[in-house]
Design a protein around this motif. Structure first.
Motif, PDB file in Angstrom:
ATOM      1  N   TYR A  98     -23.168 -41.832 -19.127  1.00 24.88           N
ATOM      2  CA  TYR A  98     -23.723 -42.913 -18.448  1.00 24.88           C
ATOM      3  C   TYR A  98     -24.894 -42.547 -17.734  1.00 24.88           C
ATOM      4  N   LEU A  99     -24.922 -41.227 -16.979  1.00 22.28           N
ATOM      5  CA  LEU A  99     -25.856 -40.790 -16.181  1.00 22.28           C
ATOM      6  C   LEU A  99     -27.046 -40.336 -16.754  1.00 22.28           C
ATOM      7  N   TRP A 100     -26.701 -39.826 -18.108  1.00 22.60           N
ATOM      8  CA  TRP A 100     -27.907 -39.331 -19.104  1.00 22.60           C
ATOM      9  C   TRP A 100     -28.377 -40.686 -20.004  1.00 22.60           C
ATOM     10  N   ARG A 101     -27.823 -41.584 -20.066  1.00 25.28           N
ATOM     11  CA  ARG A 101     -28.180 -42.938 -20.822  1.00 25.28           C
ATOM     12  C   ARG A 101     -29.172 -43.771 -20.016  1.00 25.28           C
ATOM     13  N   GLU A 102     -28.856 -43.873 -18.787  1.00 24.53           N
ATOM     14  CA  GLU A 102     -29.730 -44.874 -17.946  1.00 24.53           C
ATOM     15  C   GLU A 102     -31.000 -44.211 -17.600  1.00 24.53           C
ATOM     16  N   PRO A 103     -32.160 -44.593 -18.195  1.00 23.87           N
ATOM     17  CA  PRO A 103     -33.410 -44.132 -17.921  1.00 23.87           C
ATOM     18  C   PRO A 103     -33.823 -43.794 -16.168  1.00 23.87           C
ATOM     19  N   ALA A 104     -33.507 -44.985 -15.225  1.00 34.56           N
ATOM     20  CA  ALA A 104     -33.685 -44.738 -13.911  1.00 34.56           C
ATOM     21  C   ALA A 104     -32.876 -43.503 -13.511  1.00 34.56           C
ATOM     22  N   LEU A 105     -31.518 -43.782 -13.814  1.00 35.42           N
ATOM     23  CA  LEU A 105     -30.494 -42.561 -13.210  1.00 35.42           C
ATOM     24  C   LEU A 105     -31.044 -41.213 -13.729  1.00 35.42           C
ATOM     25  N   ARG A 106     -31.542 -40.880 -15.187  1.00 37.29           N
ATOM     26  CA  ARG A 106     -31.852 -39.934 -15.523  1.00 37.29           C
ATOM     27  C   ARG A 106     -33.152 -39.270 -15.051  1.00 37.29           C
ATOM     28  N   ILE A 107     -34.126 -40.108 -14.704  1.00 40.19           N
ATOM     29  CA  ILE A 107     -35.280 -39.579 -14.219  1.00 40.19           C
ATOM     30  C   ILE A 107     -35.036 -39.172 -12.632  1.00 40.19           C
ATOM     31  N   ILE A 108     -34.170 -39.858 -11.680  1.00 42.56           N
ATOM     32  CA  ILE A 108     -33.797 -39.428 -10.608  1.00 42.56           C
ATOM     33  C   ILE A 108     -32.945 -38.153 -10.469  1.00 42.56           C
ATOM     34  N   GLY A 109     -32.017 -38.129 -11.569  1.00 42.80           N
ATOM     35  CA  GLY A 109     -31.368 -36.834 -11.335  1.00 42.80           C
ATOM     36  C   GLY A 109     -32.318 -35.424 -12.026  1.00 42.80           C
ATOM     37  N   LEU A 110     -32.939 -35.802 -13.003  1.00 43.45           N
ATOM     38  CA  LEU A 110     -33.734 -34.644 -13.390  1.00 43.45           C
ATOM     39  C   LEU A 110     -34.865 -34.148 -12.247  1.00 43.45           C
ATOM     40  N   GLY A 111     -35.365 -35.118 -11.700  1.00 44.41           N
ATOM     41  CA  GLY A 111     -36.460 -34.933 -10.513  1.00 44.41           C
ATOM     42  C   GLY A 111     -35.874 -34.320  -9.296  1.00 44.41           C
ATOM     43  N   PHE A 112     -34.616 -34.784  -9.085  1.00 47.60           N
ATOM     44  CA  PHE A 112     -34.171 -34.126  -7.887  1.00 47.60           C
ATOM     45  C   PHE A 112     -33.683 -32.754  -8.168  1.00 47.60           C
ATOM     46  N   CYS A 113     -33.098 -32.607  -9.374  1.00 49.03           N
ATOM     47  CA  CYS A 113     -32.732 -31.205  -9.591  1.00 49.03           C
ATOM     48  C   CYS A 113     -33.929 -30.007  -9.609  1.00 49.03           C
TER      49      CYS A 113
ATOM     50  N   SER B 174     -39.384 -49.045   1.299  1.00 42.84           N
ATOM     51  CA  SER B 174     -38.892 -49.185  -0.150  1.00 42.84           C
ATOM     52  C   SER B 174     -38.303 -47.683  -0.696  1.00 42.84           C
ATOM     53  N   MET B 175     -36.890 -47.862  -1.110  1.00 41.20           N
ATOM     54  CA  MET B 175     -36.401 -46.628  -1.609  1.00 41.20           C
ATOM     55  C   MET B 175     -36.724 -45.879  -2.611  1.00 41.20           C
ATOM     56  N   LEU B 176     -37.604 -46.550  -3.588  1.00 45.20           N
ATOM     57  CA  LEU B 176     -38.263 -45.805  -4.464  1.00 45.20           C
ATOM     58  C   LEU B 176     -39.206 -44.684  -3.822  1.00 45.20           C
ATOM     59  N   TRP B 177     -40.241 -45.393  -2.954  1.00 50.34           N
ATOM     60  CA  TRP B 177     -41.092 -44.696  -2.545  1.00 50.34           C
ATOM     61  C   TRP B 177     -40.853 -43.658  -1.174  1.00 50.34           C
ATOM     62  N   LEU B 178     -39.820 -43.976  -0.938  1.00 48.24           N
ATOM     63  CA  LEU B 178     -39.160 -42.979   0.144  1.00 48.24           C
ATOM     64  C   LEU B 178     -38.700 -41.834  -0.552  1.00 48.24           C
ATOM     65  N   LEU B 179     -37.927 -42.129  -1.768  1.00 50.56           N
ATOM     66  CA  LEU B 179     -37.436 -40.781  -2.783  1.00 50.56           C
ATOM     67  C   LEU B 179     -38.849 -40.187  -3.016  1.00 50.56           C
ATOM     68  N   VAL B 180     -39.743 -40.728  -3.638  1.00 52.94           N
ATOM     69  CA  VAL B 180     -41.017 -39.851  -4.032  1.00 52.94           C
ATOM     70  C   VAL B 180     -41.732 -39.263  -2.794  1.00 52.94           C
ATOM     71  N   ALA B 181     -41.727 -39.981  -1.853  1.00 53.65           N
ATOM     72  CA  ALA B 181     -42.354 -39.310  -0.535  1.00 53.65           C
ATOM     73  C   ALA B 181     -41.389 -38.060  -0.141  1.00 53.65           C
ATOM     74  N   GLY B 182     -40.206 -38.191  -0.037  1.00 51.30           N
ATOM     75  CA  GLY B 182     -39.403 -37.021   0.292  1.00 51.30           C
ATOM     76  C   GLY B 182     -39.587 -35.725  -0.715  1.00 51.30           C
ATOM     77  N   PHE B 183     -39.567 -36.172  -2.116  1.00 51.96           N
ATOM     78  CA  PHE B 183     -39.910 -34.897  -2.930  1.00 51.96           C
ATOM     79  C   PHE B 183     -41.243 -34.332  -2.897  1.00 51.96           C
TER      80      PHE B 183
ATOM     81  N   ARG C  48     -41.444 -48.001 -13.641  1.00 48.79           N
ATOM     82  CA  ARG C  48     -40.979 -48.665 -14.800  1.00 48.79           C
ATOM     83  C   ARG C  48     -39.611 -48.700 -15.084  1.00 48.79           C
ATOM     84  N   ALA C  49     -39.008 -47.401 -14.736  1.00 41.61           N
ATOM     85  CA  ALA C  49     -37.634 -47.460 -15.073  1.00 41.61           C
ATOM     86  C   ALA C  49     -36.824 -48.302 -14.426  1.00 41.61           C
ATOM     87  N   LEU C  50     -37.177 -48.541 -13.138  1.00 39.27           N
ATOM     88  CA  LEU C  50     -36.388 -49.162 -11.945  1.00 39.27           C
ATOM     89  C   LEU C  50     -36.800 -50.779 -12.219  1.00 39.27           C
ATOM     90  N   ARG C  51     -37.807 -51.056 -12.646  1.00 39.91           N
ATOM     91  CA  ARG C  51     -38.086 -52.536 -13.062  1.00 39.91           C
ATOM     92  C   ARG C  51     -37.206 -53.079 -14.238  1.00 39.91           C
TER      93      ARG C  51
END
Length: 430
Positions: A236-251, A305-314, A419-422
């Motif tokens: 499930y984590l790999w199949r969902e695009p938004a989760l995959r992007i968050i996971g790969l980006g964080f790692c 916005s949690m999206l931009w808070l995440l990006v800003a944190g990265f 886009r994945a979040l939308r």
């Protein structure tokens, strides 16, 4: 991510700030969250007590740095490898009961270690088992926030938990230092066992927290084996695009930037030709930034916005390391690392708040477990690869390369995640 080095004054300051904002109101009016908040704070305080006690015990009895390294390795690597199963446990049974059992298991194992102080091989087995129990606790506790706290308050709740757990880790070594002359290693370990018992008692007062079935009704993960549930969580984590992007980006951000603790010591001593005090100050900078970041987010995160808070944190975490490699003095590096701490706090709060908005409750424990397990493995990769890079080049070059890599990963997330979040479905949470 690696443990941070913090000062004792910051937890007090953060608590004072937080009682005047939404976190204070949340803690006053929500008895269930207040219980979870207290339990996690006490549990992390005890965890830091036992870490200090065991490191000193192993250093004194084994007399080898390798033994201490093995102690840290079994405490971090073994739980990360079992993360899919740890998350599956919290999606299969009542999460309150899972948390209580985990705290009782940790208390029992620590009591056994304290009373026997076994030889190193058996000690490593017991420490690994305790770490696994703690790792099962974490996804269950993160998923519990989504059930106990209203969606509009979850960012503030995650900020409060972040500052409390980091505060516990900061105060723990100081408490251990005060207790050692009085009760010795065994006494400190027994005190830690008592903190887990107290945490379990606090959790007993929570309401039942059964995970929901996929259709949103109370239930469990749909039956089948625990191993099958773990595989479903990974898929499930790999199949969902938004989760995959968050996971790969964080790692990716962690894999590039996780070497900072080791590189900071080399930067202070070799590049700036400063002493141990300067190195300690640089190591403390991220912790100071973390506390300040959690305090600010506790007050203002509900408006972000949690999206931009995440990006800003990265971005802040990565660019802070890049600029640290260009720093000309200890003071400049200290400032940049403090700012980095703000970014790390933003990454943590944004991730813990965003995931429940994207993941059905039936999968939430597995997503949390898999994501943070992968982050732990990424940190391990960073230690190894970063150490090799540090030996081959220099501390400034290591920081620049690490920061540049993390910045590229941040750009990739910023381009693809909106886009994945939308397009991502919004599951109904209990």
């Amino acid at each position: 991510m690696s443990r941070c080095h913090q000062g004792i004054g910051w937890p007090i300051l953060v608590v004072v700030i937080s009682t005047r904002d939404g976190v204070g109101r949340l803690l006053r009016r929500d008895a269930a969250f207040r219980g979870l908040f207290a339990a996690r704070t006490i549990s992390f305080l005890g965890d830091s007590l036992s870490l200090v006690a065991l490191m000193l015990h192993v250093a004194d009895t084994a007399g080898q740095a390798l033994a201490v390294a093995l102690l840290l390795l079994v405490g971090d690597l073994a739980p990360a490898l079992l993360s899919p199963l740890a998350g599956a446990v919290s999606d299969r049974w009542d999460r309150r009961k899972v948390m209580i059992v985990c705290e009782l298991v940790q208390a029992g194992l620590l009591a056994a270690i304290a009373l026997s102080l076994p030889p190193l091989p058996l000690l490593l087995v017991l420490v690994g088992a305790r770490a696994i129990a703690g790792h099962v606790f974490l996804p269950a506790s993160r998923a519990a926030v989504a059930t106990l706290v209203r969606p509009g308050d979850q960012a503030a709740a995650n900020s409060a938990l972040g500052l409390a757990t980091n505060g516990g880790e900061a105060v723990g070594p100081l408490v251990a230092a005060a207790l050692f002359p009085l009760v010795g290693v065994q006494g400190v370990l027994l005190v830690d066992a008592a903190t887990f018992l107290l945490s379990a008692l606090l959790l007993v007062r929570l309401p039942q927290l059964p995970p929901s079935s996929p259709d949103g009704e109370p239930g469990h993960d749909g039956g089948g084996s625990l191993l099958g549930g773990a595989r479903a969580g990974l898929a499930y984590l790999w199949r969902e695009p938004a989760l995959r992007i968050i996971g790969l980006g964080f790692c990716a951000v962690v894999a590039f930037n996780g070497i900072d603790d080791v590189a900071l010591v080399v930067l202070a001593k070799d590049t700036f030709d400063a002493g141990d005090s300067a190195a300690a100050a640089l190591l403390a900078a991220v912790g100071i930034g973390l506390f300040a970041g959690y305090a600010l987010l506790a007050r203002w995160s509900s408006q972000a916005s949690m999206l931009w808070l995440l990006v800003a944190g990265f971005a802040v975490s990565s660019i802070g390391n890049l600029l640290t490699g260009l720093a000309w003095a200890v003071a400049a590096a200290f400032t940049l690392q403090t700012v980095r701490g703000l970014g790390i706090a933003a990454m943590d709060v944004a991730t813990n708040t965003l995931l429940p908005r994207l993941v059905p409750d039936a999968m939430l424990g597995r997503v949390f477990g898999n994501l943070y397990g992968a982050i732990g493995l990424a940190a391990g990769v960073s230690y190894v690869a970063g150490g090799l890079l540090l030996d081959a080049t220099s501390a400034p070059a290591t920081f620049v390369i690490a920061g540049a890599g993390g910045t590229l990963a941040t750009v990739a997330v910023a381009v693809t995640l909106p886009r994945a979040l939308r397009r991502a479905p919004r599951p109904r949470q209990p």
